[in-house]
Design an enzyme around this catalytic site. Sequence first.
Site, mmCIF file in Angstrom:
data_model
loop_
_atom_site.group_PDB
_atom_site.id
_atom_site.type_symbol
_atom_site.label_atom_id
_atom_site.label_comp_id
_atom_site.label_asym_id
_atom_site.label_seq_id
_atom_site.Cartn_x
_atom_site.Cartn_y
_atom_site.Cartn_z
ATOM 1 C CG HIS A 171 3.437 2.329 1.532
ATOM 2 N ND1 HIS A 171 3.198 2.257 0.186
ATOM 3 C CD2 HIS A 171 2.232 2.155 2.117
ATOM 4 C CE1 HIS A 171 1.916 2.054 -0.033
ATOM 5 N NE2 HIS A 171 1.307 1.986 1.122
ATOM 6 C CG ASP A 176 2.838 1.992 -6.289
ATOM 7 O OD1 ASP A 176 3.137 0.814 -6.590
ATOM 8 O OD2 ASP A 176 2.801 2.903 -7.129
#
Length: 602
Positions: A575, A579
């Site tokens: 992450h 995104d």
Amino acid sequence: MANIRSLLLGLSRGRNSLFGITRCTTIRPLSLVSVTKPDLSEYKFFLQSRCFSSTGLPSHIVLGMPALSPTMNQGNIAKWRKKEGDKIEVGDVICEIETDKATLEFESLEEGYLAKILAPEGSKDVLVGQPIAITVEDLEDIKSIPAEIPKGTESKPETVTKETTQEDTKAFSNLPPHMVLGMPALSPTMNQGNIAKWRKKEGDKIDVGDVICEIETDKATLEFECLEEGFLAKILSPEGSKDVLVGQPIAIMVEDPEDIGKIPADIGQDTKSKQEVTTTEATSSQKEAKKETSEGTTFTRISPAAKLLIKEHGLEKSLLKASGPRGTLLKGDVLAAVKSGSFAKKSSPSEEKSPAKASPPSQTGKDKLDTYEDLPNSQIRKIIAKRLIESKQTTPHLYLSKDVILDPLLAFRKELKEQHNLKVSVNDIVIKAVALALRNVPGANAFWDNDKGEAIPCDSVDISIAVATEKGLMTPIIRNADQKSLSAISSEVKELAEKARAGKLAPHEFQGGTFSISNLGKYPVDHFCAIINPPQAGILAVGRGNAVVEPVIGSDGVERPLAVSKMKLTLSADHRVFDGQTAGNFLTELASNFSDIQRMLL
């Protein structure tokens, strides 16, 4: 074979060097050393290990100069990335080291705090294994490390080393001219290995380039080629030997076959037994320290009255809680425990022995369920287990799923087979589709740099393919997959998968990669979530194809049921790099490659 040979040639230094042991790799593990009366006392064998000093220092770890390349025997401290007092996580870059090849980063294998830098920035010609820093587990222990390390701190390890080298000298001093073969460092991260198979037996003639044995490393099973000619006089580490440290002697060679009989049958046994005794003593001392620590977790002192009550009532000390000042166990604490009756009593020796004497000959159902067999783990599986835990603990996983239609892919595959006699698998087409999606969404083809705190884009699209082997999961790499044809990808996948299952992958064939694919489509697995393989930032989990019925609007505008084949893809993404928008763009691009299969021909 040529890659392994070049690696071994890089490790060799001729006949006048001796092997050394380090935490990461070896100074000269494969040197075939011509020795008549070696003076091993001049060589120190440093291990980066946990130390319990008797000079007042807390529990600490001594970091030695690592061997960051197979030919490295000394290095320069170019820059310290961490300063004294800094927190160190697993994988953090501690310093930059200038080797004989390039300036490389030294990553930490342990977490803790940098307590003392022993080799300051700019230090030149620091021998491999020489202490360069000290780390501690607790931040409070840093102040216990003096500004000048007392000599007594290292006296104990040096004494053991000196005794060991003197024993080695005594063991080899009366031998005829010979060559000692040490456990080689066949990969940059290897610090120990297993002897999988001896290709030569004692007495055999060995020529340059002959494979002496097969060694199981932390990556694969590789062949150990000889760089000298001679005769194998003695095997010191028999077939099946486990966890043999890099640099540890595994065999002795002689030039003259008549000298084979002059090598004693018990050569190396004395040193081995001494090492086993030392290991046993260290293990027992650690157990005692652990026992003392566990007993002192709830209190540090016991009042005399409390001692008498504990003995009288037979209570287990480790289960009592102290309420006195400075962790003192008081009489009232023991009485409270006796009154509550919540603490188990310590069983007497007679009570402990009696159940064993009265045990029935037949096993109950529960006893049968408790029986088990220990299966030894391979080096590869140990490394895999360690890396998986590190990945889940340090990488924020983001999971996204997408169903793609398989019918265009299956039709395209059938067309290639019938019209062009080209057989490609679904997995080959998946690799090509993923590679093109990564090329079109460059933000997904990146990795996270902890030092810079930012995502770094990759220059090429290199796809790692998960291949199941008997010894564990291997990930050979299809490099520049976006630029290769389906036929080239298909043949390369078959070749690499065969080498992976045989344990013959070269380091460059499985180290690196920018993205991974794990395909369980041939099993009854609809979907699953894979674990990211650091430093990569993404891995795609591919499930099996299933036929489903969906409403489809025809050209006449009428909705009709239609049977289609669908396959679920699940993306596990870092992450910090992916995104939501980047991950969404990647899956959209990937789905387009499956629905419009002709895109892969552009």
